[in-house]
Design an enzyme around this catalytic site. Structure first.
Site: not given
Length: 412
Positions: A148, A153, A203, A269, A286, A288, A290, A337
């Site tokens: 997430n 970041r 996390r 993922k 993977p 996700d 997106h 991607f």
């Protein structure tokens, strides 16, 4: 600290086979930073590796520490970086291995474009996107941080991990470069609380608990290496070349994926990201949110009952791409991607530009229609006026005829 810097060397490789400005920014690795104009640097395998590129060659150099250097606080038992003597400079082998340069990427692009019109449409502006062969442990922790999250970041988090817990390798223009911390370093009791203060959120717990699980195996890093595709050697082993895909390898991918799911903070993922970018399983795809959007937009997924990303649709999308693109499906997936990332929007016609162009065309059409309408109205007005004049003339002529007839009658 004392360091030894090698001269710049070059490795012939075209932008079609490798584009570092794309590959290092597309969400595979989170530790590369700009150290100068058109120069990327990262502390990796006991050295600072710096890269530049021109259309024909990749230029590289390494900075090695000449003494073992402990990690900075708060680690109380820091790992040390061993000295590397000139006769152990394996930087060229590392570069070839890290960028998977034994794979002919141009041929793969041609293969994928021949079976997939969407890939053929989108890929030309994104040549040279390669899947990296990263350290499995670093890849695992990096993608636990990705949960997430967005690339900027994630990069900040990984940078903080290295700054506070990784061994210092050296400096470039006063900027410190730290290698990645070991599982034992991140398994210390105070780590979770400290990472929470650094902004890692939930996390922090996942990183700490996963580090504990890996460290407690005793041979934690060897355990991770054991999950690698044997035809795609892990770091810490000899830098080798990938071989042909085998059915045994397919089962190895499934086993690696399943074992990773037992770790904290690792879902399907994240496990697939680690399999693809850290363990060398090129069929790993993977998925996700997106990628799910790409599947919906370009490959007709998400119709009917399966409109959301569930376990079933996750597997359906991944299996579809594997059938479509073959054993390197994860490579092709990463190209699409990358093509959809906002960071590369300047290389594509943006939606705003498309909308602006559509508006422009519509305005031009409206103007043309208006102009034609005005012309039509003018023509119609002229016709009406002409008709009115003709009608007026006819009326007058008729009246004159009537007057003449009456006059003639009177005379008679």
């Amino acid at each position: 600290m004392a360091v030894r810097t090698t001269d710049w060397r070059k490795l012939p490789v075209t932008l079609t086979e490798l584009c570092i400005n794309t590959t290092l920014r597309c969400g595979q690795s989170f530790r590369w930073r700009k150290s100068a104009e058109d120069e990327w640097s990262c502390a990796i395998h006991g050295r600072i590796l710096s890269l530049r590129q021109d259309p024909e060659c990749l230029h590289y150099r390494a900075i090695f520490p000449t003494t073992s250097v402990p990690s900075p606080p708060p680690s109380t038992s820091p790992s040390a970086t061993p000295s590397i003597t000139p006769d152990k400079d394996d930087t060229l082998a590392l570069v070839k291995h890290y960028f998977n340069l034994s794979t002919n990427l141009g041929q793969l692009y041609e293969q994928w474009a021949s079976v997939d019109p969407n890939f053929k449409k989108r890929a030309p502006k994104f040549a040279g996107v390669r899947i990296l062969r990263q350290d499995p442990w670093e890849t695992l922790i990096g993608f636990i941080c990705s949960s997430n999250n967005h690339i900027s970041r994630i990069s900040t988090m990984v940078s903080n991990l290295c700054l506070h817990y990784g061994p210092l390798i050296g400096h470039i223009d006063g900027v410190p470069y730290h290698d990645f911390p070991t599982p034992e370093t991140l398994a210390k009791p105070e780590v979770e609380a400290h990472l929470s203060k650094l902004g890692f959120g939930y996390r922090a717990k996942y990183i700490y608990k996963t580090a504990v699980m890996v460290a407690e195996k005793g041979d934690g890093l060897d355990w991770l290496d054991g999950l690698c595709n044997p035809e795609s050697p892990a770091f810490g082993k000899d830098f080798g070349e990938a071989g042909e895909w085998t059915e045994t390898g397919r089962e190895g991918y499934r086993k690696a994926h399943q074992e990773l799911l037992a770790l904290h903070g690792v879902g399907p993922k994240v496990a697939d990201c680690v399999c693809l970018m850290g363990l060398g399983w090129s069929e790993s795809v993977p998925v996700d949110t997106h990628v799910w959007q790409i599947a919906q937009r370009d490959y007709r997924f998400g119709k009917g009952k399966n409109s959301g990303l569930t376990a079933a649709t996750y597997n359906a999308v991944a299996n579809h791409f594997r059938r479509l693109w073959g054993k390197e499906a994860g490579w092709a997936h990463s190209v699409l991607f990358t093509a959809d990332l906002k960071a590369f929007s300047e290389r594509l016609v943006s939606k705003a530009e498309v909308k602006e162009e559509a508006t422009k065309i519509k305005v031009e059409d409206d103007v043309a229609i208006a102009e034609n309408t005005i012309k039509g109205r003018k023509a119609t007005t002229k016709t009406i006026k002409r008709a009115d004049k003709e009608e007026e003339h006819n009326v007058l002529e008729a009246e004159e005829k009537t007057v003449r007839r009456r006059s003639k009658r009177l005379k008679t």
